[in-house]
Design an enzyme around this catalytic site. Structure first.
Site, PDB file in Angstrom:
ATOM      1  CD  GLU A 106      -2.455   1.924   0.629  1.00 29.67           C
ATOM      2  OE1 GLU A 106      -3.410   1.274   0.183  1.00 29.67           O
ATOM      3  OE2 GLU A 106      -2.201   3.107   0.275  1.00 29.67           O
ATOM      4  CG  ASP A 156      -8.703  -3.260  -2.431  1.00 30.76           C
ATOM      5  OD1 ASP A 156      -9.446  -2.420  -2.966  1.00 30.76           O
ATOM      6  OD2 ASP A 156      -8.833  -3.632  -1.251  1.00 30.76           O
TER       7      ASP A 156
HETATM    8  N1  SAM Z   1     -12.250  -0.396  -2.438  1.00 32.48           N
HETATM    9  C1  SAM Z   1     -11.702   0.832  -2.749  1.00 32.48           C
HETATM   10  C2  SAM Z   1     -12.328   1.584  -3.859  1.00 32.48           C
HETATM   11  O1  SAM Z   1     -12.161   1.279  -5.018  1.00 32.48           O
HETATM   12  O2  SAM Z   1     -13.029   2.534  -3.566  1.00 32.48           O
HETATM   13  C3  SAM Z   1     -10.218   0.827  -2.800  1.00 32.48           C
HETATM   14  C4  SAM Z   1      -9.778   0.796  -1.381  1.00 32.48           C
HETATM   15  S1  SAM Z   1      -8.141   0.948  -0.951  1.00 32.48           S
HETATM   16  C5  SAM Z   1      -8.334   2.187   0.256  1.00 32.48           C
HETATM   17  C6  SAM Z   1      -7.297   1.673  -2.297  1.00 32.48           C
HETATM   18  C7  SAM Z   1      -5.853   1.991  -1.953  1.00 32.48           C
HETATM   19  O3  SAM Z   1      -4.996   1.931  -3.100  1.00 32.48           O
HETATM   20  C8  SAM Z   1      -5.635   3.390  -1.361  1.00 32.48           C
HETATM   21  O4  SAM Z   1      -5.385   3.308   0.013  1.00 32.48           O
HETATM   22  C9  SAM Z   1      -4.434   3.951  -2.146  1.00 32.48           C
HETATM   23  O5  SAM Z   1      -3.517   4.644  -1.334  1.00 32.48           O
HETATM   24  C10 SAM Z   1      -3.854   2.677  -2.741  1.00 32.48           C
HETATM   25  N2  SAM Z   1      -2.982   2.896  -3.907  1.00 32.48           N
HETATM   26  C11 SAM Z   1      -3.186   3.754  -4.924  1.00 32.48           C
HETATM   27  N3  SAM Z   1      -2.173   3.690  -5.793  1.00 32.48           N
HETATM   28  C12 SAM Z   1      -1.296   2.766  -5.325  1.00 32.48           C
HETATM   29  C13 SAM Z   1      -0.042   2.251  -5.785  1.00 32.48           C
HETATM   30  N4  SAM Z   1       0.529   2.696  -6.913  1.00 32.48           N
HETATM   31  N5  SAM Z   1       0.566   1.290  -5.035  1.00 32.48           N
HETATM   32  C14 SAM Z   1       0.004   0.836  -3.893  1.00 32.48           C
HETATM   33  N6  SAM Z   1      -1.170   1.302  -3.406  1.00 32.48           N
HETATM   34  C15 SAM Z   1      -1.818   2.240  -4.112  1.00 32.48           C
END
Ligand code: SAM
Length: 284
Positions: A106, A156
């Site tokens: 994450e 995700d």
């Molecule tokens: N279920 C959710 C939605 O679609 O509304 C997604 C939930 S989860 C909180 C999504 C996560 O992806 C976020 O916390 C964000 O920081 C993370 N994220 C975005 N880009 C990313 C990357 N390049 N590598 C790892 N995590 C990432």
């Protein structure tokens, strides 16, 4: 945030939830992160004013992003979760007894910390679990550099803005393909069939150019705009219907609030308007 937590879909729609108190509000290097206490939907996580989850319906998304690939694969031992900072996906993956190791990457520590403090129902598992390795880092960089192989990869992620943008592109999926084991499966957050048609088409094209087996599946959601939402499914060959052994669900003795063995297969039956948009990218 005011007495309403408001989510806008571009410039044509707004959904409002009664906000009984903002529990956390911060701005990280990547995004705005907020946790609010809503009146009906429990606690809600918003990134950049977009609803990520609510306590009322998080089980729907987390069941379907996790159990479909984990019950399709005959023996998933190593699982990679990209994003998923609230912990809900890792929680569901770790319920599978045959899973030996979960790596979760994450990018935003603020999301993890805010959820650990305010949304324990999804994040408790992130406090520490013997099978879980939590990496705060960029999932794009991770799949490019890792030498590890995974049986299932779950993307995700947030919508394709900011750091999540490359998670929808061809370079990322080329690397995902390389770090999947021989029978590997990747499932990704696949956006709205109503409001995100161009993104869905481009994701499916990227997958179709890379993987020998590609499908999309659908689920009914409470708090994502429009209700209907999708996941993409791509694999090195495993078919989520023909290769799905329902006995594995029965014998697991796991209890679910949304997922069932019938819904597993049924979720791949898509309405015609959605097929018209994405069927040309199906493979296998
Ligand atoms: N279920 C959710 C939605 O679609 O509304 C997604 C939930 S989860 C909180 C999504 C996560 O992806 C976020 O916390 C964000 O920081 C993370 N994220 C975005 N880009 C990313 C990357 N390049 N590598 C790892 N995590 C990432």
């Amino acid at each position: 945030m005011s007495e309403w937590a408001t989510e806008k879909t571009e410039d044509f729609m707004e959904v409002r939830y009664r906000n009984d108190g903002t529990l956390f509000s911060g701005k990280s290097e990547f995004q705005k992160v907020e946790v609010v206490q809503t009146r009906w939907h429990g606690k809600m996580l918003l990134n950049d004013d977009l609803v990520m989850l609510t306590e009322a319906d998080e089980f729907v998304y987390h069941d379907m992003i996790t159990h479909v690939p984990l019950f399709t694969h005959p023996d998933p031992k190593k699982v990679l979760v990209i994003g998923g900072g609230d912990g809900g996906t890792a929680r569901e993956v770790l319920r599978h007894e045959n899973v030996e190791k979960v790596v979760m990457v994450e990018i935003d520590k603020m999301v993890v910390d805010a959820c650990l403090e305010h949304i324990p129902v999804t994040s408790d598992v992130l406090k520490g679990h013997p099978k879980l390795e939590l990496i705060i880092g960029d999932g794009v960089k991770f799949v490019n550099e890792t030498k590890e192989k995974f049986d299932v990869i779950i993307v995700d992620s947030t919508d394709p803005i900011g750091p999540a943008q490359p998670l929808f592109g061809p370079d990322f999926y080329r690397d995902v393909f390389s770090c999947l084991s021989e029978n590997g499966i990747v499932v990704s957050q696949g956006e709205s069939p109503w409001y995100n048609v161009p993104i869905q088409k481009s994701m499916m094209k990227v997958l179709g150019d890379q993987f020998p087996f590609v499908r999309m599946y659908q689920f009914g959601n409470l708090t994502y705009p429009g209700g209907a939402w999708c996941f993409t499914y791509a694999s090195k060959g495993l078919d989520p219907i023909k290769d799905f052994d329902t006995k594995r669900v029965e014998e697991s003795n796991m209890k679910f609030r949304y997922y069932t063995k019938d819904l597993h297969s049924a979720s791949f039956a898509l309405p015609q308007f959605l097929l018209d948009n994405v069927e040309e990218f199906f493979r296998g």
